[in-house]
Design a protein around this motif. Structure first.
Motif, mmCIF file in Angstrom:
data_model
loop_
_atom_site.group_PDB
_atom_site.id
_atom_site.type_symbol
_atom_site.label_atom_id
_atom_site.label_comp_id
_atom_site.label_asym_id
_atom_site.label_seq_id
_atom_site.Cartn_x
_atom_site.Cartn_y
_atom_site.Cartn_z
ATOM 1 N N GLU A 121 1.343 12.519 4.568
ATOM 2 C CA GLU A 121 1.133 11.107 4.190
ATOM 3 C C GLU A 121 1.355 10.179 5.377
ATOM 4 O O GLU A 121 0.607 9.226 5.597
ATOM 5 C CB GLU A 121 2.108 10.660 3.083
ATOM 6 N N SER A 122 2.414 10.491 6.121
ATOM 7 C CA SER A 122 2.765 9.601 7.234
ATOM 8 C C SER A 122 1.716 9.636 8.353
ATOM 9 O O SER A 122 1.735 8.789 9.241
ATOM 10 C CB SER A 122 4.136 9.979 7.800
ATOM 11 N N THR A 123 0.838 10.619 8.305
ATOM 12 C CA THR A 123 -0.255 10.659 9.278
ATOM 13 C C THR A 123 -1.497 9.981 8.709
ATOM 14 O O THR A 123 -2.171 9.199 9.384
ATOM 15 C CB THR A 123 -0.604 12.132 9.633
ATOM 16 N N ASN A 174 1.044 4.269 -2.851
ATOM 17 C CA ASN A 174 0.785 5.670 -2.517
ATOM 18 C C ASN A 174 1.977 6.552 -2.885
ATOM 19 O O ASN A 174 1.809 7.646 -3.414
ATOM 20 C CB ASN A 174 0.455 5.816 -1.030
ATOM 21 N N ARG A 200 4.108 4.416 13.155
ATOM 22 C CA ARG A 200 2.733 4.919 13.042
ATOM 23 C C ARG A 200 1.766 3.837 12.567
ATOM 24 O O ARG A 200 0.554 3.984 12.736
ATOM 25 C CB ARG A 200 2.692 6.109 12.083
ATOM 26 N N TYR A 201 2.291 2.804 11.952
ATOM 27 C CA TYR A 201 1.418 1.696 11.527
ATOM 28 C C TYR A 201 1.184 0.693 12.658
ATOM 29 O O TYR A 201 0.329 -0.176 12.540
ATOM 30 C CB TYR A 201 2.048 0.961 10.336
ATOM 31 N N GLU A 213 2.178 9.439 -5.831
ATOM 32 C CA GLU A 213 2.625 10.802 -5.537
ATOM 33 C C GLU A 213 3.750 11.220 -6.492
ATOM 34 O O GLU A 213 3.766 12.355 -6.998
ATOM 35 C CB GLU A 213 3.098 10.865 -4.086
ATOM 36 N N TYR A 266 -8.410 5.773 -2.801
ATOM 37 C CA TYR A 266 -7.229 5.102 -2.239
ATOM 38 C C TYR A 266 -6.355 6.192 -1.621
ATOM 39 O O TYR A 266 -6.648 7.395 -1.803
ATOM 40 C CB TYR A 266 -6.487 4.249 -3.281
ATOM 41 N N GLY A 267 -5.334 5.798 -0.875
ATOM 42 C CA GLY A 267 -4.598 6.738 -0.027
ATOM 43 C C GLY A 267 -4.235 8.054 -0.677
ATOM 44 O O GLY A 267 -4.578 9.125 -0.161
ATOM 45 N N HIS A 297 8.316 12.250 3.485
ATOM 46 C CA HIS A 297 7.418 11.219 4.011
ATOM 47 C C HIS A 297 7.806 10.788 5.415
ATOM 48 O O HIS A 297 6.942 10.435 6.222
ATOM 49 C CB HIS A 297 7.400 10.009 3.069
ATOM 50 N N ARG A 305 -5.220 -0.032 -2.998
ATOM 51 C CA ARG A 305 -6.139 -0.375 -1.921
ATOM 52 C C ARG A 305 -7.154 0.766 -1.770
ATOM 53 O O ARG A 305 -6.781 1.888 -1.425
ATOM 54 C CB ARG A 305 -5.355 -0.541 -0.622
ATOM 55 N N TYR A 312 -1.977 7.741 6.055
ATOM 56 C CA TYR A 312 -2.035 6.317 5.700
ATOM 57 C C TYR A 312 -2.183 5.402 6.921
ATOM 58 O O TYR A 312 -3.036 4.499 6.923
ATOM 59 C CB TYR A 312 -0.814 5.930 4.844
ATOM 60 N N PRO A 313 -1.405 5.628 7.985
ATOM 61 C CA PRO A 313 -1.650 4.807 9.183
ATOM 62 C C PRO A 313 -3.037 5.052 9.791
ATOM 63 O O PRO A 313 -3.633 4.136 10.342
ATOM 64 C CB PRO A 313 -0.550 5.242 10.156
ATOM 65 N N GLU A 368 0.828 -1.208 0.000
ATOM 66 C CA GLU A 368 0.000 0.000 0.000
ATOM 67 C C GLU A 368 0.866 1.264 0.000
ATOM 68 O O GLU A 368 0.596 2.220 -0.729
ATOM 69 C CB GLU A 368 -0.926 0.000 1.218
ATOM 70 N N VAL A 417 7.925 6.171 10.477
ATOM 71 C CA VAL A 417 6.795 5.812 9.599
ATOM 72 C C VAL A 417 6.225 4.455 10.019
ATOM 73 O O VAL A 417 5.009 4.285 10.158
ATOM 74 C CB VAL A 417 7.255 5.788 8.120
ATOM 75 N N TYR A 451 -10.441 2.537 -0.063
ATOM 76 C CA TYR A 451 -11.162 2.621 1.226
ATOM 77 C C TYR A 451 -12.536 3.244 1.012
ATOM 78 O O TYR A 451 -12.711 4.101 0.150
ATOM 79 C CB TYR A 451 -10.387 3.486 2.226
ATOM 80 N N LEU A 500 -5.783 5.589 8.194
ATOM 81 C CA LEU A 500 -6.749 4.774 7.445
ATOM 82 C C LEU A 500 -6.762 3.339 7.975
ATOM 83 O O LEU A 500 -7.818 2.733 8.140
ATOM 84 C CB LEU A 500 -6.381 4.783 5.954
ATOM 85 N N ARG A 501 -5.548 2.826 8.231
ATOM 86 C CA ARG A 501 -5.453 1.456 8.770
ATOM 87 C C ARG A 501 -6.162 1.346 10.123
ATOM 88 O O ARG A 501 -6.842 0.378 10.411
ATOM 89 C CB ARG A 501 -3.978 1.061 8.972
ATOM 90 N N ARG A 502 -5.939 2.377 10.954
ATOM 91 C CA ARG A 502 -6.513 2.339 12.294
ATOM 92 C C ARG A 502 -8.043 2.406 12.230
ATOM 93 O O ARG A 502 -8.735 1.676 12.935
ATOM 94 C CB ARG A 502 -5.962 3.504 13.120
#
Lengths: 331, 120
Positions: free
Chosen positions: B52-54, A30, A67-68, A34, B35-36, A58, B81, B56-57, A26, A64, B83, B59-61
């Motif tokens: 982005e780093s805020t 993304n 955050r996941y 971009e 998608y993202g 990023h 992917r 995309y995660p 994913e 990074v 959503y 969306l997962r959460r």
């Protein structure tokens, strides 16, 4: 796109195996979208430094990836105030427990001397172990809460009527720290009193000293030990007591009364020292003056303690009439 | 107060202010499938920039919480992917919007009241 693959590989190092492939796929899509959008704007392919700029913006791979992951903390904000409060309240008890165990160890290991430096030096390790175990306990509880049992709702399970009565600032009862310090000092005093005969026997030149302890010591020494032991027990109970104010006041009065009895025992003794057997022994007349002075000192102390107790009892009576049930310990 | 610490404090307060709003914006925007990257662009086009780093995660959460659903699908010869708001997410969005409107109205009233007092 070698740089993108390197970036994804670095992010993947910090991701859990079960979701790694999915998350990276994913993320790749993304980032590629971009970059393609940027290429469309510029009308050409991105240079290596422009790709690096996109990736830099990023974020650092480790952050990074973090955050996941599910939000992680040892003790979360919901439990931290309880954890911190309990830790602060229980630490003085650890100090007390350590002092009591050291005293007990010394008492049961007869003949050994107390190495104060070693006792104090060992304490930081004990405190650290306590903190680690305490924190781990809270962390395990928080981990299990919601997984293995229902969450505890602290915001609802309390009754404002259980709050303690307002105590005037100048009449606040002693804090936990001061109560523990009081108990520790009483324990140290007890140890000193118990060690006194051994210390005196250990003095090589005791017989050559100008005076010796009077035979009366054999009687009032054990009375003092018994009374101080009772006082120490009450002070330890007072540290852990969270019950009604009546119980606290009762213990405070008992501690005061025992203190008065100890002074009364000393006043009754009259003779504390007798002439030594050595050549430089003090005369009976000189020791008579010394014994009288000591006896007078104990009498004055007893008188002051009695007056102080009367003042405290009057304050207690006065405060109970004005609605404040308070009493301050003297000893 | 030092300018740097004032800026830091502002950044921290701004972040706090935006945090809850972002979730509302993302849920609202995902009433239409995205998608993202396109979601981020759609939000930015309407004036709400999200890193982005805020996003995309996040969306997962939200998906883990059952507020979004997602599926991998091929678009322009690449797997992406997508959503979309779930049924549960739609219900939560309604509640959040009502809450947001209430807060917004209250804030307007408070801020207008302050402005009127200042003018006097």
């Amino acid at each position: 796109m070698d740089l993108l693959e390197r970036y994804l590989q670095s992010v993947g190092e910090y991701l859990p195996a079960r979701s790694k492939a999915d998350t990276l796929a994913e993320l790749r899509e993304n980032l590629l979208a971009e970059m393609e959008s940027l290429e469309e704007e510029l009308g050409r392919a991105l240079t290596q430094s422009e790709v690096a700029e996109v990736l830099e913006k990023h974020g650092r791979p480790v952050l990074v990836a973090a955050r996941y992951l599910p939000q992680q903390h040892l003790i979360g904000p919901a439990w931290f105030p309880i954890y911190w409060f309990t830790l602060k309240k229980s630490f003085p008890l650890v100090v007390l427990a350590y002092a009591v165990t050291q005293v007990a160890a010394w008492l049961f290991q007869s003949g050994s001397h107390v190495d104060v430096g070693a006792v104090l030096g060992h304490f930081p390790a004990v405190a650290l172990i306590f903190w680690a175990v305490f924190t781990l306990g809270f962390a395990c509880f928080e981990y299990a809460e919601g997984r293995y049992f229902h969450r505890v709702n602290f915001s609802r399970a309390w009754n404002p009527n259980d709050l303690p009565r307002v105590e005037p600032a100048q009449r606040k009862r002693p804090s936990l720290v001061s109560r523990v310090a009081d108990a520790v000092m009483a324990a140290v005093g007890m140890v000193w009193l118990l060690a006194l005969p051994y210390m005196l026997l250990g003095l090589r030149h005791m017989r050559e000293m100008p005076f010796q302890l009077a035979p009366e010591w054999r009687i009032f020494y054990w009375r003092m030990v018994a009374l101080l032991g009772m006082q120490l027990a009450l002070k330890i109970v007072r540290v852990a007591l969270h019950g009604s104010e009546g119980w606290r006041n009762g213990i405070d009065i008992a501690v005061q009364v025992i203190g008065l009895v100890i002074l009364a025992v000393m006043v009754q003794a009259h003779t504390y020292l007798v002439p030594g057997s050595g050549a430089g022994a003090m005369s009976v007349q000189d020791l008579g003056i010394l014994n009288t002075a000591l006896n007078m000192a104990f009498k004055v102390s007893l008188a002051i303690a009695v007056i102080k107790m009367q003042v405290d009892l009057w304050k207690r009576f006065f405060s109970s009439r004005t609605g404040n049930n308070w009493f301050a310990p003297v000893l | 107060m030092q300018p740097t610490s004032q800026n830091e404090m502002f950044d921290s307060l701004r972040l706090e202010l935006r945090r809850g709003c972002l979730i509302l914006a993302v849920l609202a925007q995902l009433r239409v499938e995205h998608y993202g990257y396109t979601l981020r662009k759609a939000l930015a086009d309407q004036g709400l920039e999200i890193e982005e780093s805020t996003l995309y995660p996040l969306l997962r959460r939200l998906e883990t919480q059952g507020l979004l659903t997602s599926e991998w699908r091929e678009e322009e010869k690449r797997n992406k992917r997508f959503y979309r708001l779930s049924v549960r997410g739609a219900a939560v969005l309604e509640l959040l919007m009502a809450e947001w409107n209430g807060i917004n109205d209250s804030l307007h009233r408070i801020l207008e009241e302050k402005a009127v007092k200042k003018e006097r």
